[in-house]
Design a protein around this motif. Structure first.
Motif, short mmCIF file in Angstrom:
data_model
loop_
_atom_site.label_atom_id
_atom_site.label_comp_id
_atom_site.label_asym_id
_atom_site.label_seq_id
_atom_site.Cartn_x
_atom_site.Cartn_y
_atom_site.Cartn_z
N ILE A 23 93.54 25.49 56.28
CA ILE A 23 93.08 26.86 56.19
C ILE A 23 91.56 26.94 56.17
O ILE A 23 90.95 27.90 56.63
CB ILE A 23 93.68 27.55 54.93
CG1 ILE A 23 93.38 29.06 54.94
CG2 ILE A 23 93.15 26.91 53.66
CD1 ILE A 23 94.09 29.84 55.98
N HIS A 24 90.92 25.90 55.65
CA HIS A 24 89.45 25.90 55.56
C HIS A 24 88.78 25.81 56.93
O HIS A 24 87.58 26.08 57.05
CB HIS A 24 88.99 24.74 54.67
CG HIS A 24 89.60 24.77 53.31
ND1 HIS A 24 90.57 23.87 52.93
CD2 HIS A 24 89.42 25.60 52.27
CE1 HIS A 24 90.94 24.13 51.69
NE2 HIS A 24 90.26 25.18 51.26
N GLN A 25 89.54 25.42 57.94
CA GLN A 25 89.00 25.33 59.30
C GLN A 25 89.59 26.41 60.20
O GLN A 25 89.59 26.28 61.43
CB GLN A 25 89.28 23.94 59.88
CG GLN A 25 88.61 22.83 59.08
CD GLN A 25 88.79 21.48 59.74
OE1 GLN A 25 88.51 21.31 60.92
NE2 GLN A 25 89.23 20.49 58.97
N ALA A 26 90.06 27.49 59.57
CA ALA A 26 90.74 28.54 60.32
C ALA A 26 89.84 29.75 60.57
O ALA A 26 88.92 30.03 59.81
CB ALA A 26 91.98 28.99 59.54
N ILE A 27 90.15 30.43 61.65
CA ILE A 27 89.66 31.79 61.90
C ILE A 27 90.80 32.74 61.54
O ILE A 27 91.93 32.55 61.98
CB ILE A 27 89.27 31.99 63.38
CG1 ILE A 27 87.96 31.26 63.71
CG2 ILE A 27 89.15 33.48 63.71
CD1 ILE A 27 86.72 31.97 63.24
N VAL A 28 90.51 33.75 60.74
CA VAL A 28 91.52 34.71 60.31
C VAL A 28 91.10 36.09 60.80
O VAL A 28 89.94 36.51 60.62
CB VAL A 28 91.67 34.72 58.78
CG1 VAL A 28 92.70 35.77 58.34
CG2 VAL A 28 92.09 33.33 58.29
N ALA A 29 92.02 36.80 61.41
CA ALA A 29 91.75 38.15 61.90
C ALA A 29 92.40 39.18 60.99
O ALA A 29 93.49 38.96 60.45
CB ALA A 29 92.29 38.31 63.32
#
Length: 298
Positions: A172-178
């Motif tokens: 999750i720390h390397q994620a893009i969240v929209a």
């Protein structure tokens, strides 16, 4: 002799093979009418952006929204007269928003109306098709990008004919969240929205983005450009098509409470995998539990 299963449709027993052909014809029509609607949207950008409001000063609708929905519904009625409809502008005008077992077209004529008004380049025509309350195909046409996203249940998801696959990222720390902020400007509602946003941003994640349209946000997840999208307050027409595109690209869908998604519940988490979806759920759970009457958004 080929063996086929049978199922009941409109009171008649028909083979599933025949049913599949029926739905393919419907999907082909959806793609064609979405392209025609996209042409109308692009043309209107030049000379027809008369703006009206619905539930609030920032909940916008234009004559083009209404014209595009009329175009789609009239076209479908001529070809499939027994099918039902749920359309954003029809519901706004007073029609019921009930999802039945009947073949139903779920239409957002312009997903991203505020974008359209400002010529912000993410505007989509979204068409989902449901039978027995299950989405059988989804079509999202990003008009200004000329990207046609499609999915058929059990047959994969595509953009302009090329297969889609969600991101393989599990951290999750390397994620893009929209996500989106909706149309409510009530201070309490805004506080809840930003509390969830702060929780997610401070995990930390690589970034938070929003295209201004639920349908395109979900297609970004399906394309592997973002790992997750969540929102509370959206409508079935915002997410019906995109939900199938995500799942057929290998993604997962959850309710914000972690249970199975209900497209009529007006809340959704779409992610590339369950690990990231469940972590998103964890960060927005307090918001959901504290405010069941989440702000209505369009």
């Amino acid at each position: 002799m080929e063996f086929v299963c049978r199922a009941k449709m409109n009171g008649l027993w028909v083979s599933k093979a025949i049913m599949a052909d029926v739905w393919q014809s419907s999907m082909d029509h959806a793609v064609a009418v979405a392209r025609k609607a996209g042409e109308m949207v692009r043309g209107a950008l030049k000379d027809d952006r008369t703006v009206m409001t619905k539930s609030s000063a920032v909940d916008l609708v234009t004559q083009t929204d209404q014209k595009v929905e009329q175009l789609i519904i009239q076209s479908v009625k001529e070809k499939f007269p027994t099918h039902r409809f749920i359309g954003e502008e029809s519901v706004a005008a007073g029609e019921s928003c009930n999802l039945t077992d009947d073949p139903t077209w779920i239409i957002d004529p312009i997903d991203g109306t505020t974008n359209f008004v400002h010529a912000f380049p993410f505007v989509a025509v979204s068409i989902g098709f449901s039978v027995n309350k299950q989405v059988e195909f989804g079509v999202v046409y990003s008009c200004l990008e000329d990207k046609m996203f499609t999915a058929r249940r059990g047959r994969g998801a595509f953009c302009n004919g090329e297969p889609l696959q969600v991101s393989e990222q599990t951290d999750i720390h390397q994620a893009i969240v929209a996500t989106e902020f909706g149309s409510s400007r009530d201070p309490t509602a805004v506080d809840h929205i930003f509390r969830s946003l702060r929780n997610i941003l401070c995990l930390p994640v690589h970034g938070v983005r929003g295209a201004g349209t639920a349908a395109i946000n979900m297609c970004l997840v399906a394309s592997g450009c973002a790992e997750a999208y969540y929102e509370i307050g959206i409508h079935v027409w915002d997410v019906a098509a995109g939900s199938l595109i995500v799942s057929e690209a290998g993604g997962v869908l959850l309710d914000v409470d972690g249970g199975d998604v209900d497209l009529m519940s007006r809340r959704i988490v779409a992610a590339n995998n369950r690990t990231i979806a469940e972590r998103i759920v964890k960060e927005i759970e307090s918001f959901t539990l504290q405010r069941d009457d989440a702000p209505l958004q369009s």
